[in-house]
Design an enzyme around this catalytic site. Structure first.
Site, PDB file in Angstrom:
ATOM      1  N   HIS A  77       0.985  -1.309   0.076  1.00  0.00           N
ATOM      2  CA  HIS A  77       0.031   0.035   0.074  1.00  0.00           C
ATOM      3  C   HIS A  77       0.629   1.191   0.068  1.00  0.00           C
ATOM      4  CE1 HIS A  77      -4.241  -1.596   1.506  1.00  0.00           C
ATOM      5  NE2 HIS A  77      -3.771  -2.320   0.428  1.00  0.00           N
ATOM      6  N   TYR A 205      -8.848   5.367   7.745  1.00  0.00           N
ATOM      7  CA  TYR A 205      -9.073   5.728   9.281  1.00  0.00           C
ATOM      8  C   TYR A 205     -10.111   6.793   9.424  1.00  0.00           C
ATOM      9  CZ  TYR A 205      -4.709   3.306  10.379  1.00  0.00           C
ATOM     10  OH  TYR A 205      -3.722   2.317  10.538  1.00  0.00           O
ATOM     11  N   PRO A 297      -3.509   0.536  19.088  1.00  0.00           N
ATOM     12  CA  PRO A 297      -3.330   0.017  17.692  1.00  0.00           C
ATOM     13  C   PRO A 297      -3.586   0.936  16.715  1.00  0.00           C
ATOM     14  CG  PRO A 297      -5.268  -0.897  18.497  1.00  0.00           C
ATOM     15  CD  PRO A 297      -4.672  -0.109  19.555  1.00  0.00           C
ATOM     16  N   LYS A 301       1.764   0.162  15.246  1.00  0.00           N
ATOM     17  CA  LYS A 301       3.152   0.093  15.630  1.00  0.00           C
ATOM     18  C   LYS A 301       3.595  -1.275  16.374  1.00  0.00           C
ATOM     19  CE  LYS A 301       4.243   3.552  13.448  1.00  0.00           C
ATOM     20  NZ  LYS A 301       4.699   3.388  12.201  1.00  0.00           N
ATOM     21  N   TYR A 390       4.351   6.858   9.781  1.00  0.00           N
ATOM     22  CA  TYR A 390       3.406   5.729   9.456  1.00  0.00           C
ATOM     23  C   TYR A 390       4.228   4.556   8.713  1.00  0.00           C
ATOM     24  CZ  TYR A 390      -0.772   2.990   8.938  1.00  0.00           C
ATOM     25  OH  TYR A 390      -1.700   1.977   8.855  1.00  0.00           O
TER      26      TYR A 390
HETATM   27  P1  FAD Z   1       2.673 -11.301  21.508  1.00  0.00           P
HETATM   28  O1  FAD Z   1       2.201 -11.413  20.240  1.00  0.00           O
HETATM   29  O2  FAD Z   1       1.561 -11.017  22.608  1.00  0.00           O
HETATM   30  O3  FAD Z   1       3.277 -12.565  22.016  1.00  0.00           O
HETATM   31  C1  FAD Z   1       3.818 -13.191  22.978  1.00  0.00           C
HETATM   32  C2  FAD Z   1       3.878 -14.519  23.518  1.00  0.00           C
HETATM   33  O4  FAD Z   1       4.295 -14.988  24.567  1.00  0.00           O
HETATM   34  C3  FAD Z   1       2.430 -15.176  23.024  1.00  0.00           C
HETATM   35  O5  FAD Z   1       2.489 -16.499  22.144  1.00  0.00           O
HETATM   36  C4  FAD Z   1       2.061 -15.777  24.555  1.00  0.00           C
HETATM   37  O6  FAD Z   1       1.148 -16.896  24.449  1.00  0.00           O
HETATM   38  C5  FAD Z   1       3.414 -15.917  25.056  1.00  0.00           C
HETATM   39  N1  FAD Z   1       3.430 -16.081  26.741  1.00  0.00           N
HETATM   40  C6  FAD Z   1       2.473 -15.131  27.205  1.00  0.00           C
HETATM   41  N2  FAD Z   1       2.962 -15.462  28.905  1.00  0.00           N
HETATM   42  C7  FAD Z   1       3.670 -16.243  28.964  1.00  0.00           C
HETATM   43  C8  FAD Z   1       4.398 -16.979  29.826  1.00  0.00           C
HETATM   44  N3  FAD Z   1       4.300 -16.725  31.039  1.00  0.00           N
HETATM   45  N4  FAD Z   1       5.223 -18.162  29.423  1.00  0.00           N
HETATM   46  C9  FAD Z   1       5.530 -18.259  28.311  1.00  0.00           C
HETATM   47  N5  FAD Z   1       4.983 -17.507  27.337  1.00  0.00           N
HETATM   48  C10 FAD Z   1       4.067 -16.869  27.625  1.00  0.00           C
HETATM   49  N6  FAD Z   1       0.674  -4.330  15.632  1.00  0.00           N
HETATM   50  C11 FAD Z   1       1.150  -3.541  14.323  1.00  0.00           C
HETATM   51  O7  FAD Z   1       2.169  -3.325  14.342  1.00  0.00           O
HETATM   52  N7  FAD Z   1       0.113  -3.309  13.255  1.00  0.00           N
HETATM   53  C12 FAD Z   1      -1.108  -3.499  13.578  1.00  0.00           C
HETATM   54  O8  FAD Z   1      -1.663  -3.327  12.489  1.00  0.00           O
HETATM   55  C13 FAD Z   1      -1.436  -3.879  14.682  1.00  0.00           C
HETATM   56  N8  FAD Z   1      -2.924  -4.048  14.868  1.00  0.00           N
HETATM   57  C14 FAD Z   1      -3.271  -4.789  16.071  1.00  0.00           C
HETATM   58  C15 FAD Z   1      -4.703  -4.722  16.064  1.00  0.00           C
HETATM   59  C16 FAD Z   1      -5.185  -5.467  17.257  1.00  0.00           C
HETATM   60  C17 FAD Z   1      -6.565  -5.612  17.389  1.00  0.00           C
HETATM   61  C18 FAD Z   1      -4.377  -5.728  18.394  1.00  0.00           C
HETATM   62  C19 FAD Z   1      -4.787  -6.432  19.645  1.00  0.00           C
HETATM   63  C20 FAD Z   1      -2.951  -5.682  18.201  1.00  0.00           C
HETATM   64  C21 FAD Z   1      -2.552  -4.912  17.050  1.00  0.00           C
HETATM   65  N9  FAD Z   1      -1.165  -4.876  16.788  1.00  0.00           N
HETATM   66  C22 FAD Z   1      -0.615  -4.224  15.805  1.00  0.00           C
HETATM   67  C23 FAD Z   1      -0.281  -5.165  17.765  1.00  0.00           C
HETATM   68  C24 FAD Z   1       0.309  -6.508  17.566  1.00  0.00           C
HETATM   69  O9  FAD Z   1      -0.399  -7.362  17.340  1.00  0.00           O
HETATM   70  C25 FAD Z   1       1.617  -6.819  19.000  1.00  0.00           C
HETATM   71  O10 FAD Z   1       2.298  -5.819  19.277  1.00  0.00           O
HETATM   72  C26 FAD Z   1       2.327  -7.975  18.735  1.00  0.00           C
HETATM   73  O11 FAD Z   1       1.818  -9.181  18.685  1.00  0.00           O
HETATM   74  C27 FAD Z   1       3.331  -8.200  19.733  1.00  0.00           C
HETATM   75  O12 FAD Z   1       4.214  -9.190  19.572  1.00  0.00           O
HETATM   76  P2  FAD Z   1       5.119  -9.701  20.629  1.00  0.00           P
HETATM   77  O13 FAD Z   1       5.766 -11.277  20.218  1.00  0.00           O
HETATM   78  O14 FAD Z   1       5.880  -8.929  21.553  1.00  0.00           O
HETATM   79  O15 FAD Z   1       3.953 -10.279  21.719  1.00  0.00           O
HETATM   80  C1  DHB Z   2      -4.979  -3.142  11.068  1.00  0.00           C
HETATM   81  C2  DHB Z   2      -4.746  -2.656  12.467  1.00  0.00           C
HETATM   82  C3  DHB Z   2      -4.367  -1.625  12.939  1.00  0.00           C
HETATM   83  O1  DHB Z   2      -4.186  -1.301  14.361  1.00  0.00           O
HETATM   84  C4  DHB Z   2      -4.230  -0.570  12.023  1.00  0.00           C
HETATM   85  O2  DHB Z   2      -3.803   0.597  12.755  1.00  0.00           O
HETATM   86  C5  DHB Z   2      -4.217  -0.950  10.802  1.00  0.00           C
HETATM   87  C6  DHB Z   2      -4.842  -2.085  10.300  1.00  0.00           C
HETATM   88  C7  DHB Z   2      -5.426  -4.483  10.679  1.00  0.00           C
HETATM   89  O3  DHB Z   2      -5.633  -5.153  11.629  1.00  0.00           O
HETATM   90  O4  DHB Z   2      -5.652  -4.678   9.520  1.00  0.00           O
END
Ligand code: FAD
Ligand code: DHB
Length: 395
Positions: A77, A205, A297, A301, A390
């Site tokens: 995009h 958005y 979100p 980021k 962005y």
């Molecule tokens: P997580 O994905 O949370 O992974 C952590 C892992 O640790 C999990 O598998 C969990 O099961 C495990 N764990 C937890 N506790 C323990 C424990 N005690 N022992 C062992 N394992 C454990 N980010 C973007 O950049 N762009 C987006 O568009 C975006 N949109 C989002 C939309 C939504 C609705 C949400 C909820 C989040 C969004 N995010 C977005 C954020 C993004 O999903 C997270 O920042 C990302 O998943 C972080 O990755 P991580 O590996 O740090 O943590």
């Molecule tokens: C999506 C999630 C976001 O938080 C965002 O800013 C843009 C797109 C998505 O899930 O597609």
């Protein structure tokens, strides 16, 4: 997993995007690691979350050999749209800063990561409960956990906490050394997946006086939509009919009249908050991703910060194993935090500009939001500033 190792170089707690990408990057540097994950593989692989991969994150994934499916199935995009006051303005990333983002679901990226981990024979211990860390200051550390009723001990040189926002590893940094910064926002996002074609070719958005809405996508037949809900809303409060009605009411009519709806296939309610804990390391423990910081979100980021953290950390660990120098690891927290705060600022800015804030001086806030959006509409410099944040800084 047949044999659970008792010793490794880097023990990684959490197998989400941060943990699994780190294991893969270390493997490419010839560094051994073991991932210790609380949930089943299936649970981790099915979680629906982020969708936007920054330009620099996409380049990292490609150079780590993880870009094939992203490039074939993701969407490049070159801009996003902001809707307000019945209007639509486009932020032209490519024209303004020569970069793009890739729309590729976190679910798909997680599949690619687990495939790479299996291909590299990297041990991934799933369903590991009661993870505890020991001897974080000293020559080596140990991670213990319970699996299928048996307690295991994994000795390692370093521990990396990639266990997300609800993890346990950050609690091992003594409270006297930690400073936390937090802002909770007085609303949630309600998100759905819909088996329908996206309403537009690019993300929209939307700022509306009744609240925020976002139109995103996963592929040509699968859309992702979000609307702002109240802080105490639960999934039961958002049956499909209500969701579609609210979404339509918040989009310009030129967009809403094209919206195709259907029974949704996934629904979530997610709170919005900004939270950072400093420092991101203590002794032999390093934190990465949501374990160390959470952003709302709105700026897309969170996943991208998880990627940038582990890129910095993998480089620092590689340097330590190659040369014996701790300089990179000693500087990890400061390097990562500088980027984290840029993303915290941007996510806060976008959240503040796009949402309805119940209560507080709303009329005043609303005029400021509209003024900010008018400024973006009128000024190429303002749009360039937004585009730069962005698409994200280079890695
Ligand atoms: P997580 O994905 O949370 O992974 C952590 C892992 O640790 C999990 O598998 C969990 O099961 C495990 N764990 C937890 N506790 C323990 C424990 N005690 N022992 C062992 N394992 C454990 N980010 C973007 O950049 N762009 C987006 O568009 C975006 N949109 C989002 C939309 C939504 C609705 C949400 C909820 C989040 C969004 N995010 C977005 C954020 C993004 O999903 C997270 O920042 C990302 O998943 C972080 O990755 P991580 O590996 O740090 O943590
Ligand atoms: C999506 C999630 C976001 O938080 C965002 O800013 C843009 C797109 C998505 O899930 O597609």
């Amino acid at each position: 997993m047949s044999q659970i190792p008792e010793r490794t170089q880097v023990a990684i707690v959490g197998g989400g995007p941060a943990g699994s990408l780190l294991a893969h990057l270390l493997h490419r540097e010839g560094i051994e690691s073991v991932i210790v994950e609380l949930r089943t593989r299936q649970h981790v692989l099915e979680r629906v979350r982020a969708g936007v991969i920054e330009h620099g994150s996409a380049e990292v994934l490609r150079s780590a050999g993880l870009g094939k499916r992203m490039d074939e199935e993701g969407f490049m995009h070159e801009g996003v749209n902001l809707a307000f006051d019945g209007r639509l303005i486009r932020i032209d990333f490519m024209g303004l800063v020569g970069k793009y983002v890739v729309i590729y679901g976190q679910t798909e990226l997680q599949k690619d990561l687990y495939q790479a981990i299996d291909a590299g024979d990297i041990p991934l211990v799933d369903e590991a409960e009661e993870v505890e860390l020991h001897e974080l200051v000293g020559d080596r550390s140990t991670v213990t956990f319970l699996r299928q009723g048996r307690r295991h001990a994994l000795e390692c040189d370093f521990v990396v906490g990639c266990d997300g926002a609800h993890g346990v590893t950050r609690e091992y940094i003594p409270t006297s050394l930690v400073q936390s910064f937090e802002r909770t926002y007085p609303f949630v996002w309600v998100g759905v997946l819909s088996p329908t074609p996206p309403v537009a070719d690019e993300l929209i958005y939307a700022n509306h006086e009744t609240g925020f809405a976002l139109c995103s996508m996963r592929n040509r037949q699968l859309s992702r939509y979000y609307v702002q809900g109240s802080a105490d809303d639960r999934i039961e409060d958002w049956p499909d009919d209500r969701f579609w009605e609210v979404l339509k009411s918040r989009l310009p009519s030129t967009v809403s009249e094209r919206l195709v709806t259907a029974p949704t296939i996934e629904k979530l309610v997610t709170p919005l908050r900004s939270w950072v804990a400093e420092p991101m390391s203590f002794g032999r423990l390093f934190l990465a991703g949501d374990a160390a910081h959470v952003v709302p979100p709105t700026g897309a980021k969170g996943l991208n910060l998880a990627i940038s953290d582990v890129v910095y950390l993998a480089e620092a660990l590689a340097d330590r194993y190659r040369t014996g120098s701790m300089t990179g690891l000693d500087g990890y927290s400061a390097t990562a935090l500088s980027r984290v705060w840029r993303a915290v600022r941007f996510s806060w800015w976008m959240t503040t500009m796009m949402h309805y804030f119940p209560g507080i001086a709303h009329d005043f806030e609303r005029r400021l939001q509209l003024s900010e959006l008018e400024y973006l509409a009128a000024s190429e410099n303002a749009r360039r500033t937004m585009a730069e944040s962005y698409v994200g800084p280079s890695l």
